[in-house]
Design a protein around this motif. Sequence first.
Motif, short mmCIF file in Angstrom:
data_model
loop_
_atom_site.label_atom_id
_atom_site.label_comp_id
_atom_site.label_asym_id
_atom_site.label_seq_id
_atom_site.Cartn_x
_atom_site.Cartn_y
_atom_site.Cartn_z
N ASN A 266 43.68 16.42 -12.95
CA ASN A 266 43.39 17.84 -12.74
C ASN A 266 41.97 18.10 -12.23
O ASN A 266 41.67 19.18 -11.74
N PHE A 267 41.08 17.09 -12.37
CA PHE A 267 39.69 17.27 -11.94
C PHE A 267 39.50 16.77 -10.51
O PHE A 267 39.96 15.69 -10.15
N GLN A 268 38.79 17.55 -9.71
CA GLN A 268 38.46 17.15 -8.35
C GLN A 268 37.02 17.54 -8.04
O GLN A 268 36.63 18.70 -8.20
N PHE A 269 36.21 16.58 -7.60
CA PHE A 269 34.81 16.82 -7.26
C PHE A 269 34.66 16.91 -5.75
O PHE A 269 35.07 16.00 -5.02
N LEU A 270 34.06 18.00 -5.28
CA LEU A 270 33.85 18.22 -3.86
C LEU A 270 32.35 18.34 -3.61
O LEU A 270 31.69 19.22 -4.18
N ILE A 271 31.83 17.46 -2.76
CA ILE A 271 30.40 17.42 -2.47
C ILE A 271 30.19 17.75 -0.99
O ILE A 271 30.67 17.04 -0.11
N TYR A 272 29.47 18.84 -0.74
CA TYR A 272 29.19 19.28 0.62
C TYR A 272 27.69 19.15 0.88
O TYR A 272 26.88 19.68 0.12
N GLY A 273 27.35 18.43 1.95
CA GLY A 273 25.94 18.29 2.29
C GLY A 273 25.67 16.96 2.94
O GLY A 273 26.56 16.12 3.13
N ASP A 274 24.42 16.76 3.29
CA ASP A 274 24.00 15.54 3.95
C ASP A 274 22.60 15.19 3.47
O ASP A 274 21.93 16.00 2.83
N GLY A 275 22.18 13.98 3.75
CA GLY A 275 20.86 13.54 3.34
C GLY A 275 20.76 12.03 3.36
O GLY A 275 21.74 11.33 3.64
N ASN A 276 19.60 11.51 3.01
CA ASN A 276 19.37 10.08 3.17
C ASN A 276 20.08 9.22 2.13
O ASN A 276 20.03 7.99 2.22
N GLN A 277 20.76 9.82 1.16
CA GLN A 277 21.52 9.04 0.18
C GLN A 277 23.04 9.16 0.37
O GLN A 277 23.80 8.57 -0.38
N ARG A 278 23.45 9.89 1.39
CA ARG A 278 24.88 10.11 1.57
C ARG A 278 25.63 8.80 1.81
O ARG A 278 26.67 8.53 1.16
N GLU A 279 25.14 7.97 2.72
CA GLU A 279 25.83 6.72 3.04
C GLU A 279 25.95 5.83 1.81
O GLU A 279 27.00 5.21 1.58
N MET A 280 24.89 5.76 1.02
CA MET A 280 24.91 4.94 -0.18
C MET A 280 25.96 5.44 -1.17
O MET A 280 26.70 4.65 -1.79
N LEU A 281 26.09 6.76 -1.31
CA LEU A 281 27.07 7.32 -2.24
C LEU A 281 28.50 7.13 -1.74
O LEU A 281 29.42 6.86 -2.53
N GLU A 282 28.69 7.24 -0.43
CA GLU A 282 30.03 7.00 0.13
C GLU A 282 30.45 5.55 -0.11
O GLU A 282 31.63 5.27 -0.38
N LYS A 283 29.49 4.65 -0.02
CA LYS A 283 29.77 3.23 -0.28
C LYS A 283 30.15 3.03 -1.74
O LYS A 283 31.07 2.27 -2.07
#
Length: 417
Positions: A266-283
């Motif tokens: 039932n839980f869904q996290f939606l993150i909107y934005g960009d920055g120098n840590q985005r690629e690391m978090l996607e990984k």
Amino acid sequence: MKKIWIWNHYATEMYKVKGGRHYWFAENLQKIGYDVTIFCANTYHYTEEYIDTGRKKYVTNMINNIPFVFVKTKLSTENGLDRIMNMVVFFYNIFAVAKEYIKENGTPDFILASSVHPLTMVAGIKVAKRLNIPCICEIRDLWPEAIFKFNKLKEESLLGKLLIKGEHWIYKNADALIFTKEGDTDYIKERKWDVAQGGEVNLDKAYYINNGLDIEEFNRAISENMLDDKDLETEKFNITYIGTIRPVNNVGNILDAAKHLKDDPNFQFLIYGDGNQREMLEKRIVEEDITNVKIKGFIEKKYIPYILSKSSVNILNYSNTQYNWSRGNSSNKLFEYMASGKPIISTVSMGYSIIEKYKCGLELETGSHDELAEAIIKVKELSPSKYEELSRNAKNGAEYFDFKVHTQKLLEIIESL
């Protein structure tokens, strides 16, 4: 008709999006008879995009009857020497631009000089003194304290001491001071610069006008700028973060909280934005199999109201160590979150707390990922009446940060001068 010049190096973005603090000030002041002009750089922050001034030091363009004066400066695509040169050239050129602009358009009655960087305020004070008019200095970020906090410069260094000396000069010589966080005058008291402690800064000329939004425009955007995204139409409990993805925002903490809740579909996290840590978090999402988080990337500002209207709870996620939260919060997204009429969870407990004042959410003591996960569960398990109460409080609280209200506060300052 009173003439007001608003100087904000970075207001170029407001021209582009037709909104933002000084755009809304100008819009509302014009409605009651003031003649307002916004001066800004001809460059867009951190991009190679710019407004061509040709061989001139400035060009003027009108957007919705608001004149923008674009002052020629150098491109700045990142922090470092380029950004410093961008500030210095803007500072150097604006003196000549002001002189030329007066020849064609007359002398202003007031200058409102706004940070982030302090050179704009220094120029505002100097030009205002030459013209024998008041200068209101607006401090939207406490430089150089913010630089010291991020360990980009030592306070004890020669440059650090010079910056502090310049900051003191601004506070002393401005005819009025506007701070965007309610507790920012505490900083002057901490430095013992105020008159009450034998200093030279009179706090009677210091005022508080936070950031905010145009609520009418926000509500209109919900219906006019809808986003086709199946994740927004789900029946799931949407936990939404909108903002920059960089160390001070500590977005990795949201991923850690999501891992605690990944067994509940039932839980869904939606993150909107960009920055120098985005690629690391996607990984991280891939490697750690965090299936309940989706990083949506950069989103145009016009879609934010619609996205937030589909949220269940909004997250203000910050580092507890990389910023001084004791003086309050002036984050634009806080007021967008409030206007959406949804509960807010802040991972830091702030001084002069707006969330506490308007009783529209929860502030966490440690901001740890397990505490954040527990807070999300707590909001989800609220009774419908309690959830509605938090939502209503958020929406009602946002009314105090509408720029119609803020403009009246600014008018009181102008009239006092």
